[in-house]
Design a protein around this motif. Structure first.
Motif, short mmCIF file in Angstrom:
data_model
loop_
_atom_site.label_atom_id
_atom_site.label_comp_id
_atom_site.label_asym_id
_atom_site.label_seq_id
_atom_site.Cartn_x
_atom_site.Cartn_y
_atom_site.Cartn_z
N SER A 134 0.57 -33.75 -51.33
CA SER A 134 0.27 -34.55 -50.36
C SER A 134 1.44 -35.49 -49.51
O SER A 134 1.98 -36.15 -50.49
CB SER A 134 -0.79 -35.61 -50.74
N ASP A 135 1.74 -35.04 -48.57
CA ASP A 135 2.98 -35.95 -47.76
C ASP A 135 2.18 -37.07 -47.10
O ASP A 135 1.79 -37.02 -45.84
CB ASP A 135 3.42 -34.91 -46.66
N TYR A 136 2.08 -38.30 -47.82
CA TYR A 136 1.39 -39.42 -47.38
C TYR A 136 2.06 -40.13 -46.07
O TYR A 136 1.38 -40.35 -45.00
CB TYR A 136 1.27 -40.46 -48.41
N SER A 176 4.73 -39.78 -51.46
CA SER A 176 4.09 -38.40 -51.48
C SER A 176 3.39 -38.55 -52.95
O SER A 176 3.94 -39.17 -53.75
CB SER A 176 4.95 -37.50 -51.27
#
Length: 564
Positions: A141-143, A137
């Motif tokens: 943004s939570d990749y 992350s």
């Protein structure tokens, strides 16, 4: 080292046409060969420092760690020519991935950390990425969550996800990645202790003219284009950029600019490696206090940034003074530098030898750069003089070279021009002719060879050093079922230079609000592309032939917002 006194790059025959010097010579080498040279000459010297993570490596350690990752990627089935995406802020794993992919001839696809679902999906599919290496992350943004949303099939093994058919593996920088996703450490361990003979054989078979990097740069046609760069392009540009700032193995280069961009990965990483200098990364993203702390603690001698970053650092320095007297040089790029800022950077940050440069991703990136000895006025009003081994001219609308001092579009030819736009022959053909790369930028070249950027043919917005292309945002907005038309343009902003503004015409019968437009954008496109201003309008100013008149929209917004 190029000397401006012995090698003046003056215009040819009184025209806006300049040739760079022929010295120093171009090096016909690959990225692995560049790193090997650094290890042979500076193996025990400190190569990189990540101050926030407490990581330090010598050149020998950097090469060993990169080899482990390269061997691990081979175990996953990655081969020469395969595309490997990297989606992460500035982390040690990013630099290791850069050298590991180059070691085996895999093409590194750099993905902006601000990208969201729609942009990530497009980038991975356009380039056919086989492996995606990502942070878990970054900021909001939570990749990992986005990867699982795009490719839920990964949980069942290395299958072909419906939305990402080329992807086989996702590798995430986290200890607990969950089912179907590999940890970065696991891939590194796959290659630990591997015999380097296979890697050496692969590297020996690589050619400098082969593609090794794809960087996305949006265009006026809307969707981002993948500028495909070779070893030869970026190794030599890195060398010449750091020649101009007189970087040596004794220098310690502070790199707060993003690695996904040429400024970080080419001018920063490869530039430092070409000289055996130390790279210092002060954090995952720019934060003025962290940069100044790192400059003081690590005795940095050089610093990169865009003008807005230097403004923020000067403000921080006013509030919390630090001893950064070790600084000497650096690069300011991405936007014009106000002369008062340059004076303060020279005086208060001790960077008497800071230089300005100009370029574009498609030219690997730098074409013009000032010398450390150029007068301050020249370093603020121009982007310097042409780089070695490049030819540049300014032409009129008919393609004729204009006289020195007159405005024209810049065209660049030479070793640095990209191979192509990945899988986009039409866009490549439109951008290149007879080896000349069209920049889309308007400029003048004076009688001494100094270049000044005067405008843009392309309808581009520059917000805090980020290039933003309105058509891309317009096409995304048109996906909203209640949007009939969308026009995006830049308006002046004191902090960022420009801000994004959108005028929206609702579809027939629709009732749109500004908040609905912003909600449509957030989480789907990068934060810096989300309009700062939105106006819902009944109609757009048009020419008699039906073309939107953005200059009238801009004038109206400037008046409405009382901007200068």
């Amino acid at each position: 080292m190029t000397d401006p006194q012995t090698d003046p790059t003056a215009p040819i025959d009184g025209l806006s046409h300049v040739h760079g010097p022929d010295e120093p010579p171009l090096q016909h080498i690959t990225i692995p060969a560049l790193l090997r040279q650094a290890v042979e000459q500076h193996g025990s010297r400190e190569a990189l420092v990540f101050t926030d993570a407490g990581i330090r490596m010598t050149y020998a350690e950097l090469a060993r760690k990169a080899d482990e990752l390269a061997a691990g990627l081979l175990e996953l089935g990655v081969a020469k020519g395969d595309r490997v995406g990297i989606w992460s802020p500035n982390r040690c794993e990013w630099v290791l991935t850069q050298f590991a992919t180059a070691r085996i001839g895999a093409i590194l696809v750099t993905i902006n950390p601000a990208y969201r679902l729609a942009e990530l999906e497009y980038a991975l599919n356009k380039t056919g990425c086989k492996v995606l290496i990502a942070a878990e992350s970054f900021k909001n943004s939570d990749y990992l969550g986005m990867i699982r949303e795009l490719a839920p099939e990964l949980a069942a093994g290395p299958l072909s996800p419906v939305r990402l058919p080329a992807l086989r593996y996702a590798v995430v920088m986290a200890a607990d990645t969950g089912p179907g996703v590999l940890s970065f450490e696991t891939v590194q361990e796959l290659g630990a202790g591997a015999d380097t003979a296979e890697l050496d054989t692969i590297s020996a078979g690589l050619k400098p003219e082969e593609a090794i990097n794809i960087q996305f740069t949006s265009g006026t046609t809307g969707l981002p284009k993948g500028a495909t760069l070779t070893h030869f392009n970026i190794v030599n540009n890195a060398r010449f950029v750091t020649d101009r700032i007189k970087l040596t193995e004794a220098d310690r280069l502070l790199i707060p600019v993003p690695l996904y961009h040429c400024f970080g990965m080419v001018m920063g990483v490869l530039g430092a490696v070409s000289k055996g200098a130390t790279m210092i990364f002060p954090g995952e993203a720019f934060e003025p206090g962290s940069v100044l702390e790192a400059a003081a603690a690590e005795h940095a001698t050089a610093l990169y940034g865009v003008p807005t970053m230097f403004v923020a650092m000067l403000q921080e320095l006013d509030q919390n003074p630090r001893d950064i007297a070790s600084l000497r040089t650096g690069i300011m790029a991405g936007a014009p530098c106000p002369i008062e800022i340059m004076h303060r950077v020279n005086r208060d940050m001790h960077m008497q030898e800071v230089t300005i440069c100009y370029g574009m991703t498609e030219t690997a990136p730098v074409s013009f750069q000032s010398f450390t000895t150029d007068p301050t006025e020249k370093r603020c009003t121009t982007v310097g003089r042409v780089h070695p081994h490049l030819e540049v001219k300014a032409v009129d609308a008919e393609g004729r070279t204009v006289p020195a001092g007159e405005q024209g579009e810049l065209l660049v030819r030479g070793y640095s021009v990209m191979e192509s736009y990945w899988d986009d022959p039409a866009a490549t053909e439109a951008a290149q002719a007879d080896g000349w790369m069209r920049t889309g930028d308007l400029a003048t070249i004076d009688t001494e060879g100094f270049c000044s950027i005067t405008g843009r043919i392309k309808d581009m917005i520059i917000r805090g050093g980020e290039n933003i292309y309105p058509r891309e945002i317009e096409e995304f907005m048109l996906r909203h079922p209640e949007v009939g038309d969308a026009q995006v343009f830049g308006v002046p902003d004191q902090r960022f230079g420009e801000q994004v503004c959108a005028w929206i015409v609702p579809a027939t019968g629709a009732s749109l609000t500004e908040d609905q437009i912003l909600t449509h954008c957030r989480g789907q496109i990068a934060h810096f592309k989300v309009p700062h201003y939105v106006r819902i309008v009944a109609e757009l100013p048009m020419t008699v032939t039906g073309k939107p008149q953005k200059f009238k929209m801009r004038e109206a917004m400037v008046q409405q917002l009382a901007l200068s």
